[in-house]
Write a protein that holds these residues in place. Structure first.
Motif, short mmCIF file in Angstrom:
data_model
loop_
_atom_site.label_atom_id
_atom_site.label_comp_id
_atom_site.label_asym_id
_atom_site.label_seq_id
_atom_site.Cartn_x
_atom_site.Cartn_y
_atom_site.Cartn_z
N TRP A 1 -1.39 -17.09 4.29
CA TRP A 1 -0.47 -18.16 3.91
C TRP A 1 0.90 -17.62 3.46
CZ3 TRP A 1 -5.13 -17.34 1.23
CH2 TRP A 1 -5.01 -16.71 -0.01
N HIS A 2 1.07 -16.30 3.44
CA HIS A 2 2.34 -15.71 3.02
C HIS A 2 3.14 -15.24 4.23
CE1 HIS A 2 2.54 -15.46 -1.36
NE2 HIS A 2 1.23 -15.30 -1.36
N GLU A 3 4.46 -15.30 4.10
CA GLU A 3 5.34 -14.66 5.08
C GLU A 3 5.23 -13.14 4.93
OE1 GLU A 3 7.28 -16.06 7.41
OE2 GLU A 3 6.53 -18.05 6.86
N LEU A 4 5.48 -12.43 6.01
CA LEU A 4 5.44 -10.97 5.94
C LEU A 4 6.65 -10.45 5.17
CD1 LEU A 4 4.42 -10.00 9.59
CD2 LEU A 4 2.97 -10.19 7.58
N PRO A 5 6.45 -9.50 4.26
CA PRO A 5 7.59 -8.87 3.59
C PRO A 5 8.48 -8.17 4.61
CG PRO A 5 5.53 -8.34 2.47
CD PRO A 5 5.16 -8.98 3.78
N PRO A 6 9.79 -8.14 4.41
CA PRO A 6 10.71 -7.50 5.36
C PRO A 6 10.37 -6.03 5.62
CG PRO A 6 11.94 -8.81 3.77
CD PRO A 6 10.52 -8.80 3.30
N ALA A 7 9.82 -5.34 4.60
CA ALA A 7 9.53 -3.91 4.76
C ALA A 7 8.24 -3.64 5.53
CB ALA A 7 9.44 -3.25 3.38
N ALA A 8 7.45 -4.67 5.77
CA ALA A 8 6.12 -4.47 6.37
C ALA A 8 6.24 -4.13 7.86
CB ALA A 8 5.28 -5.72 6.18
N ARG A 9 5.82 -2.94 8.21
CA ARG A 9 5.76 -2.52 9.60
C ARG A 9 4.31 -2.44 10.09
NH1 ARG A 9 9.93 -3.96 8.85
NH2 ARG A 9 11.98 -2.96 9.05
N GLN A 10 3.43 -2.07 9.19
CA GLN A 10 2.00 -2.07 9.47
C GLN A 10 1.36 -3.07 8.52
OE1 GLN A 10 -0.30 -1.69 11.77
NE2 GLN A 10 -0.18 0.56 11.89
N VAL A 11 0.59 -4.01 9.05
CA VAL A 11 0.10 -5.14 8.24
C VAL A 11 -1.37 -5.41 8.53
CG1 VAL A 11 0.35 -7.60 7.75
CG2 VAL A 11 2.38 -6.21 8.17
N ILE A 12 -2.12 -5.69 7.47
CA ILE A 12 -3.44 -6.29 7.61
C ILE A 12 -3.36 -7.68 7.01
CG2 ILE A 12 -5.87 -6.22 6.91
CD1 ILE A 12 -5.72 -3.21 6.89
N ILE B 1 0.84 -1.20 0.00
CA ILE B 1 0.00 0.00 0.00
C ILE B 1 0.88 1.25 0.00
CG2 ILE B 1 -1.80 1.27 1.22
CD1 ILE B 1 -2.66 -1.43 -0.06
N CYS B 2 1.85 1.27 0.87
CA CYS B 2 2.87 2.31 0.87
C CYS B 2 4.13 1.69 1.46
CB CYS B 2 2.43 3.57 1.62
SG CYS B 2 1.82 3.29 3.28
N ALA B 3 5.14 2.46 1.72
CA ALA B 3 6.47 1.92 2.03
C ALA B 3 6.44 0.83 3.10
CB ALA B 3 7.39 3.05 2.46
N ASN B 4 5.71 1.05 4.19
CA ASN B 4 5.75 0.08 5.28
C ASN B 4 4.39 -0.53 5.60
OD1 ASN B 4 4.52 2.24 6.44
ND2 ASN B 4 6.04 2.56 8.06
#
Length: 218
Positions: free
Chosen positions: A46-57, A36-39
């Motif tokens: 079923w997916h691993e979180l991307p390394p850049a993800a700081r805020q996640v739904i 959605i945006c940078a973080n």
């Protein structure tokens, strides 16, 4: 097929067996994490979180609209995360909530006392389930649950119902509140401006792939 009205003037060209596959895995492979945006990312369970993800739904595709892949949803999410400026979201209404993705995002970005409503009971249940899975609290129900005044009103539907809903949505705005509308094609901007002109002045806040996000302040 022949029993359906739409089959008139149609014909079955061929019938062939389809090789058995792992349909669940095949369906899942079509849905990747959405930036959605940078973080801020929308990530299927079923997916691993991307390394850049700081805020996640965490959200899996379901019966209700709203996975973050459509431009109309992405623009609303980007507005919540980055486009609203320093003003807090305050009390929030997600009108036509579908999966509840906008209400969940609002909760994660500081919204309080959040209502999410939809005409489809399946969407209401989906929004409740998704909110619980993401550890946020929102009230979900049919449209009559939208009561009182709100600091932020979000409606990602389509232009025709948005025009019809103009008096209702604007009546739900408290002084100084912001209205955020999506589900609108670029060519429909003037129609929306005219429909809302008696109540609020709308402007185009974002554009993606032929769709626009329109906002206004009470």
């Amino acid at each position: 097929l022949k029993a359906q009205d739409f089959f008139a003037k149609c014909a079955v060209v061929s019938i062939a067996p389809l090789e058995q596959q792992d349909w669940v895995r095949l369906t899942q492979s079509q849905f990747e994490p959405v930036r959605i945006c940078a973080n801020f990312w929308i990530v299927p369970t079923w997916h691993e979180l991307p390394p850049a993800a700081r805020q996640v739904i965490r959200l899996d595709p379901g019966l209700a609209f709203g996975t973050g892949t459509h431009p109309t949803t992405r623009m609303c999410l980007q507005w919540i995360a980055e486009g609203r400026g320093p003003q807090p979201l305050g009390r929030v209404l997600d009108y036509g909530c579908g999966s509840g993705i906008l209400a969940i995002a609002a909760a994660k970005y500081g919204g309080a006392d959040i209502d999410a409503v939809d005409i489809d009971p399946a969407a209401v249940q989906s929004a409740l389930d998704n909110a619980k899975a993401n550890g946020v609290t929102i009230r979900c129900g049919l449209p009559d649950k939208a009561q009182g005044r709100y600091k932020t009103v979000l409606a990602n539907i389509l232009s025709t119902p948005l025009k019809v809903l103009a008096p209702l949505l604007c009546a739900l705005l408290e002084p100084g509140a912001r209205l955020v509308l999506s589900g609108i094609l670029e060519r429909q901007a003037e129609e929306l401006r005219e429909a809302y002109a008696p109540f609020i002045e709308l402007e185009v806040a974002a554009t993606q792939d032929g769709w626009i996000l329109m906002t206004g302040a009470a």
